[in-house]
Design an enzyme around this catalytic site. Structure first.
Site, PDB file in Angstrom:
ATOM      1  N   LYS A   1      57.618  71.066  43.544  1.00  0.00           N
ATOM      2  CA  LYS A   1      56.173  71.340  43.467  1.00  0.00           C
ATOM      3  C   LYS A   1      55.952  72.852  43.416  1.00  0.00           C
ATOM      4  O   LYS A   1      56.625  73.597  44.140  1.00  0.00           O
ATOM      5  CB  LYS A   1      55.473  70.731  44.690  1.00  0.00           C
ATOM      6  CG  LYS A   1      53.947  70.786  44.625  1.00  0.00           C
ATOM      7  CD  LYS A   1      53.303  70.102  45.841  1.00  0.00           C
ATOM      8  CE  LYS A   1      51.774  70.127  45.742  1.00  0.00           C
ATOM      9  NZ  LYS A   1      51.126  69.481  46.905  1.00  0.00           N
TER      10      LYS A   1
ATOM     11  N   SER B   1      47.242  66.279  45.794  1.00  0.00           N
ATOM     12  CA  SER B   1      47.538  67.360  44.889  1.00  0.00           C
ATOM     13  C   SER B   1      48.926  67.295  44.251  1.00  0.00           C
ATOM     14  O   SER B   1      49.149  67.927  43.216  1.00  0.00           O
ATOM     15  CB  SER B   1      47.429  68.696  45.645  1.00  0.00           C
ATOM     16  OG  SER B   1      48.422  68.785  46.642  1.00  0.00           O
TER      17      SER B   1
ATOM     18  N   SER C   1      48.056  64.538  50.245  1.00  0.00           N
ATOM     19  CA  SER C   1      48.562  65.010  48.941  1.00  0.00           C
ATOM     20  C   SER C   1      49.944  64.515  48.554  1.00  0.00           C
ATOM     21  O   SER C   1      50.380  64.730  47.425  1.00  0.00           O
ATOM     22  CB  SER C   1      48.550  66.544  48.896  1.00  0.00           C
ATOM     23  OG  SER C   1      47.254  67.011  48.631  1.00  0.00           O
TER      24      SER C   1
END
Lengths: 494, 493
Positions: free
Chosen positions: A79, A160, A184
């Site tokens: 990420k 997210s 998330s």
């Protein structure tokens, strides 16, 4: 020939260790899949050379008879919230575009040490603020899933960690890192039919992770099954003296401890999560989940978490408050974007840089956070929200008197279409309604696939555990996985 | 303690003063990073990723800085808070990379304490006053802006960014510039004794924010102004004088004091407005979520207490008990530097009275002449002790000792100091107790001064000193003064 895209973390690790194939073969295959899937926009930066390099090192170690790490030969996605040395790290923002850290986050360093390799940096909601990936400066990620009505409408991969969820569901990588501040990891995992666990706050170091809300941010793994999550979490977690909130505890052997026999475990079903007008598919999936856990030997008990309805409002005060301060360092002075209009002074430069560098949602949360911390409003908002947070934590403490784990849906609906909710921030925020309480209490929580909606889209079941009891959470997740028969996959349309 | 009053057109005014002193904590590394705190390094050479607030960087508290704050709190008899917490003070400025300063607003590490100050610490009869200290909290220093390096840009030096400071907040118990000066001196002395701050105001390790208001004696408190970053005791006293007078003039001419931040300009000896309350920052303080609360256990507190040195007031009392005059005891203990020098001298076996007299007259006199501080003294306590032991055992007289000391200083200035014993040996300065030689000289002097002998014998006792001087002169200063005395008394009858 093996289709490496079908292998998970354990299968790749074991195959490499046994010499069934070379790590480099896996890396090459997945590099090719990543580069062929640009339509999903899951990666901001692709790093095929990093994946190859790590694989070569693992192959060389194996040839030399050296011991191999927990993730040896497994290429993963990272990420873009994790700082990676020498590789651009942006948190999907314009303000950090072009920023190349000179340091490696503790979690990513742990993974490289364990023998994992990096396929690239994954797209996400900007500064991890969002539930649909639509706040990324680099364009939204698209879910590989489509509705079963023949429509080609692009769906949200959740957020997210939407680049992570999309890439795993599309089999571009067997696993990826995520971070979870208020859902998330769990919500995107639910949206694409994969697993993901947010461990107890403090298990994974926050050092080198771009901060959103420090008291809530927690890294965790996302993968296609529970075992893979357990393996990867072992590699990521561990005490880090560079993070004052890191837990100084040994990392349990979660993979070895996996056991789906839940005899003697009591599963709490919180009545407050059964909202009025709950989605029919979600309700049905939840009931199925209850039945599966009963089948695995667990006892089902009704519980109450009375302050649940205050969790989301409290979260949307605390997280923006911390974010408004955490994001003050992006000022155009030392790194990242600088917008210096002709004749501008220091304050003008701050204003111009931040206006140009932050997206709308980030600006909105900075404004909310600034407001709730302001003189005259602090007690009414921030102090009050902290009290609610303490009450939420106490709700869970009280619940543990009658149960060992809690089962609930991960999100209130299946994936929605891109563009459907971004006009209304509140309806977007409601996506986190089931995820946020565990975040506020710092508890481990996991999402595993629980079935499909009427439109043929994945739905997630959430297991919440006691602090430090990731093992029980993983075990319940495994019990669900063994009974749900979830084998659905997104079609390869890209 | 002092009746400081400003004479205005409408009568007398009283001044109310409170000080916020920022003291840099003595430590190897910064409050939340491992960077060095060394002074005077190349710009931006002591900057870690944490100090520069790079993305994802986290603060880790430096225990030593907390320890020093606790020890300081103990030295002013303050309440030590076993549970304290760091807060963020948010504002944007180029010298503040994080966009917030980590400080302690809600739960400081040290609570209520006090120090006793004396207007003139060298005067044992000077009245004393207790000045309350509200709190001491620990916080980060900011970086430094340099405006003279480039025609259109300012440069930033982050070497100081993140260095640990103690903010020591007094009660508004101070009522004159002199009291403020005495308070700051005493505070600096305590910090130096404790070793928690070097108190070096020129280098910026200690600076004061000065809160001043005026009121009619005993009346309601007036609106205060805060004069920031005053970096010498003299400037602080000037700033208070100016600011109090300005406020009185303002009020008496029909105006009102505005609550604002001001700056002191030492060149013009005046304060100037920096920003008013209206554009004061809203700092949006909140607990720093990157840090856990600071919890102090018994073992830590005990270690802090055990490591405290004897403090000035206690030392002063002990010196007086040892037989030193109140004046000497006060002077020797006022500054840690002096006290530690004196202690070293005592440790070499020097008699307290002899040592204190010599230190205060001979050494201070010499240093004064050279324009040097005690730290820069060419003679160290061990070398001084050698000299004083020669006097104590009668090898040389006090006046010869002065000569020997002078030679020590001269040879030191030339780069190779001779020890006292070597000088006495080489120059043949050993004093004689040879009574025969002294008696011979006395006889000669009495013969040459028959008139004075007669005067003395007829009652002019004062002339005794004359005969001592003459005899000592004749003996070239090397005669034992006690023996001269005895022999003269016998000869003069």
């Amino acid at each position: 020939m093996t289709d490496f895209s079908r292998l998970g973390v354990a299968a790749i690790r074991d195959g490499v260790a046994k010499g069934e194939f070379k790590a480099v073969e896996v890396a090459e295959a997945l590099n090719a899949r990543v580069s062929a899937a640009k339509a999903l926009n899951a990666f901001i930066v692709e790093t095929p050379e990093k994946a190859i390099e790590a694989a070569q090192a693992v192959d060389a170690d194996r040839a030399a008879g050296k011991p191999l790490g927990k993730m040896a030969g497994v290429p993963i996605g990272m990420k873009d919230l994790f700082c990676t040395e020498g590789v651009q790290t942006t948190a999907a923002s314009h303000i950090l575009e072009g920023f190349v850290p000179t340091y490696e986050s503790t979690v990513s360093a742990n993974l490289w040490k364990a023998g994992a390799g990096m396929l690239g940096k994954l797209n996400m909601d900007q500064f991890a603020m969002g539930s649909s990936n639509e706040t990324s400066y680099f364009g939204n990620v698209i879910s590989p899933w489509r509705r079963n009505d023949g429509s080609t409408a692009a769906l949200a991969p959740g957020g997210s960690s939407g680049g992570s969820s999309s890439a795993i569901a599309a089999r571009l990588c067997p696993a990826a890192t995520g971070t979870d501040t208020g859902g998330s990891i769990r919500q995107p995992a639910a949206f694409v039919g994969i697993s993901g666990i947010k461990p107890t706050y403090g298990r994974c170091s926050r050092w080198g992770v771009v901060a959103f809300a420090s008291s809530l941010d927690q890294a965790g793994p996302m993968a296609r099954d529970v075992r893979d999550c357990a393996i990867m979490l072992e590699a990521m977690a561990g005490f880090d003296p560079k993070d004052s909130t890191s837990l100084d505890l040994p990392v349990p052997a979660w993979e070895a401890g996996l056991n789906s026999d839940l005899k003697g475990k009591r599963i709490g079903i919180p009545k407050e999560y059964r909202l009025d007008g709950i989605d029919e598919d979600i309700a049905k999936m939840w009931d199925n989940g209850i039945a599966w856990l009963k089948d695995a030997g667990a006892e089902i008990v009704d519980i109450s978490l009375p302050h649940t309805k205050y969790a989301l409002p409290a979260y949307y005060i605390i997280a923006p408050a911390e974010a408004s301060s955490n994001l003050a360092r992006y000022d155009g002075v030392r790194f990242g974007l600088r917008d210096l209009p002709e004749g501008a002074g220091l304050q003008d430069m701050y204003a111009a840089t931040r206006a140009a560098g932050f997206g709308e949602e980030v600006r909105r949360r900075i404004m909310i956070g600034t407001y709730v911390l302001s003189a005259g409003f602090y007690d009414a908002y921030y102090t009050q929200a902290q009290k609610v947070r303490a009450l939420i934590a106490r709700d869970f403490e009280n619940a543990w008197a009658s149960c060992d784990l809690i089962l609930a849906p991960t999100a209130p609906s299946a994936a929605f279409g891109l563009g459907e909710k971004n006009a209304d921030p509140l309806s977007m925020y409601l996506n986190d309604v089931f995820a946020v309480p565990a975040s506020l209490a710092g508890l481990p929580a996991m999402s595993v696939p629980g079935g499909l909606s009427k439109e043929g889209l994945p739905l997630g079941l959430q297991v919440i555990g006691k602090a430090l009891d990731e093992q029980a959470v993983l075990n319940a997740g495994l019990a669900i996985e063994q009974r749900s028969g979830f084998t659905a996959e997104a079609g390869e349309w890209w | 303690m002092s009746q400081y009053r400003i004479q205005g057109n409408t009568g007398e005014w009283e001044v109310v003063i409170g000080l916020e002193v920022h003291a840099q904590i003595t430590s190897e590394s910064k409050l939340f990073s491992g960077s060095s705190t060394g002074f005077g390094a190349e710009p931006n050479s002591h900057v870690s990723l944490v100090d520069a607030a790079m993305p994802g960087m986290l603060p880790v508290p430096n225990r030593e800085c907390l320890r020093q704050a606790v020890r300081t709190g103990m030295a002013i008899n303050a309440q030590i808070n076993r549970w304290s917490r760091f807060d963020r003070k948010n504002y944007f400025y180029a010298d503040l990379p994080q966009g917030y300063q980590i400080s302690q607003l809600y739960h400081p590490i040290v609570g209520e304490g006090a120090i006793e100050v004396t207007l003139n610490e060298k005067d044992p009869d000077s009245p004393t006053k207790k000045i309350g200290i509200e709190r001491i909290h620990v916080e980060q220093d900011a970086g430094k802006l340099m405006h003279d390096q480039h025609p259109t840009m300012s440069f930033v030096d982050l070497n100081r960014s993140g260095v640990a400071l103690m903010e020591i907040v007094s009660r508004p118990d101070i009522s004159s510039p002199q009291e403020a000066g005495a308070y700051l001196k005493k505070l600096r002395s305590i910090l130096r004794y404790v070793g928690s701050c070097d108190g070096n105001m020129e280098q910026g390790s200690m600076r004061a924010d000065v809160n001043v208001s005026v009121r009619k004696p005993g009346g309601e408190l007036g609106t205060r102004t805060e004069t920031k970053n005053v970096n010498s005791i003299r400037f602080m006293m000037q700033a208070i004088e100016y600011e109090a007078q300005r406020q009185v003039d303002l009020i008496e001419s029909g105006g009102a004091v505005v609550q604002e931040t001001r700056l002191f300009d030492p060149n013009r000896q005046e304060t100037r407005s920096m920003r008013s309350k209206e554009d004061a920052h809203d700092y949006r303080y909140f607990p720093d979520p990157d840090l856990l609360p600071v919890e102090l256990d018994d073992a830590f507190l005990e270690e802090c207490r055990a490591s405290l040195p004897e403090l000035p007031d206690a030392k002063r009392a002990r010196y007086e008990a040892m037989g030193l005059t109140a004046y000497n005891a006060a002077v020797l203990t006022a500054e840690a530097e002096t006290a530690f020098w004196f202690e070293d001298l005592l440790a070499e076996g020097v008699d307290a009275k002899q040592g204190s007299n010599w230190l205060m007259s001979e050494l201070f006199g010499a240093l004064n002449k050279m324009g040097k501080t005690l730290d820069e003294s060419p003679v160290n306590p061990k070398q001084a002790a050698e000299l004083l032991s020669l006097v104590a055992d009668g090898t040389i007289s006090g006046s010869i000792a002065k000569q020997v000391f002078e030679i020590m200083l001269e040879t030191a200035a030339q780069g190779n100091m001779m020890g006292a014993a070597a000088i006495v040996e080489e120059k043949g300065l050993k004093q004689t107790s040879d009574t025969g030689a002294i008696e011979a000289e006395i006889a000669k002097i009495m013969a040459a001064n028959e008139d004075k002998v007669a005067e003395y014998r007829s009652g002019k006792d004062k002339l005794f000193g004359f005969f001592v001087g003459q005899t000592m002169k004749a003996m070239q200063g090397k005669a034992n003064p006690q023996i001269i005395n005895d022999l003269l008394k016998k000869a003069l009858g």
